[in-house]
Design an enzyme around this catalytic site. Sequence first.
Site, PDB file in Angstrom:
ATOM      1  N   PRO A  89      -3.202  -0.508   3.347  1.00 19.20           N
ATOM      2  CA  PRO A  89      -3.616  -1.824   2.838  1.00 19.20           C
ATOM      3  C   PRO A  89      -5.119  -1.877   2.553  1.00 19.20           C
ATOM      4  CG  PRO A  89      -2.492  -2.006   4.974  1.00 19.20           C
ATOM      5  CD  PRO A  89      -2.722  -0.555   4.721  1.00 19.20           C
ATOM      6  N   GLU A 116      -1.162   2.744  13.522  1.00 20.45           N
ATOM      7  CA  GLU A 116      -2.231   1.870  13.005  1.00 20.45           C
ATOM      8  C   GLU A 116      -2.930   2.495  11.801  1.00 20.45           C
ATOM      9  OE1 GLU A 116      -2.095  -1.179  14.368  1.00 20.45           O
ATOM     10  OE2 GLU A 116      -0.530  -0.154  15.518  1.00 20.45           O
ATOM     11  N   ARG A 154       9.185   6.149 -13.918  1.00 14.43           N
ATOM     12  CA  ARG A 154       9.823   5.457 -15.045  1.00 14.43           C
ATOM     13  C   ARG A 154       8.954   5.450 -16.294  1.00 14.43           C
ATOM     14  NH1 ARG A 154       9.411   0.366 -16.064  1.00 14.43           N
ATOM     15  NH2 ARG A 154      11.646  -0.002 -16.117  1.00 14.43           N
ATOM     16  N   ASP A 169       8.747  -4.909 -20.792  1.00 16.90           N
ATOM     17  CA  ASP A 169       8.650  -5.366 -19.417  1.00 16.90           C
ATOM     18  C   ASP A 169       7.419  -6.222 -19.162  1.00 16.90           C
ATOM     19  OD1 ASP A 169      10.939  -4.069 -18.850  1.00 16.90           O
ATOM     20  OD2 ASP A 169      10.022  -2.433 -17.724  1.00 16.90           O
TER      21      ASP A 169
HETATM   22  N1  4HQ Z   1       0.826   0.279   5.469  1.00 19.60           N
HETATM   23  N2  4HQ Z   1       0.215  -0.647   0.913  1.00 19.60           N
HETATM   24  C1  4HQ Z   1       0.341   2.579   6.266  1.00 19.60           C
HETATM   25  C2  4HQ Z   1       0.845  -0.698   4.493  1.00 19.60           C
HETATM   26  C3  4HQ Z   1       0.601  -0.377   3.067  1.00 19.60           C
HETATM   27  C4  4HQ Z   1       0.409  -1.323   2.045  1.00 19.60           C
HETATM   28  C5  4HQ Z   1       0.922  -0.144   6.843  1.00 19.60           C
HETATM   29  C6  4HQ Z   1       0.706   1.680   5.209  1.00 19.60           C
HETATM   30  C7  4HQ Z   1       0.541   0.811   7.886  1.00 19.60           C
HETATM   31  C8  4HQ Z   1      -0.041   3.041   8.586  1.00 19.60           C
HETATM   32  N3  4HQ Z   1       0.499   0.818   2.496  1.00 19.60           N
HETATM   33  N4  4HQ Z   1       0.281   2.114   7.556  1.00 19.60           N
HETATM   34  N5  4HQ Z   1       0.422  -2.656   2.142  1.00 19.60           N
HETATM   35  O1  4HQ Z   1       1.037  -1.851   4.798  1.00 19.60           O
HETATM   36  O2  4HQ Z   1       0.258   0.646   1.197  1.00 19.60           O
END
Ligand code: 4HQ
Length: 229
Positions: A89, A116, A154, A169
């Site tokens: 994230p 984490e 795609r 799209d």
């Molecule tokens: N993650 N976009 C990796 C995500 C996430 C997201 C949570 C990925 C925890 C360790 N990854 N871990 N949003 O929420 O890519």
Amino acid sequence: MRIDILTLFPEMFDSPLHHSILHRAQERGIVVVAVTNIRDFTTDKYRKVDDKPYGGGPGMVMMPGPVFDCFEHVEKLAPQRGRVILLTPQGPRLDQAKARELAQEERLILLAGRYEGFDERIRLGLDAEPISIGDYVLNGGELAAMVIVDSVVRLLPGALGDEDSAQDDSFSDGLLEYPQYTRPEDFRGMKVPGILLSGDHGKIAEWRRRQSLERTANWRPDLLGPDAR
Ligand code: 4HQ
């Protein structure tokens, strides 16, 4: 294109990779997707891949050792390095422009983590680019990696059948797609807009454009630029 995925849960990829467009693209040789289990690159008795965060705090962090060893093995499976992407994230968000960019590459290496997150030296040492699929928290990077694979494959030439179209799209013109209808003409009293039955293709195109603009203004004003918000 070749896509490598590094993960602790390789089985999570089985179903999406074996259905519909992703399945067909692999059969047609348009893409090779290879999934590698990071845990296979542990060297200790317990096959340990995570440890407590320095500085304290909740949860566990992915250790650099197994990820580096896994990466160095996977890297050698094809000549090019392509782009190395870490799902998190804490990164710029995936959008259609980024998917189009990634679709130009000959190779992608996706790092999907658990817990984490990754020890920061993984991102730094592997020079991986962080990408987020959206502002919410997943239990792991696997679904995020699948979203990248799905949105990129795609776009590869030949991946879609004639019935499917990447052209019309949502986002191909930066707007949300217009509403679609199919038979029956009257479903439980809800009627298909008359214009779509008129046969007037000019009027239909005009109506669809209006609908696209209206929906975008209502639901995704951010797509129309900072002033529209
Ligand atoms: N993650 N976009 C990796 C995500 C996430 C997201 C949570 C990925 C925890 C360790 N990854 N871990 N949003 O929420 O890519």
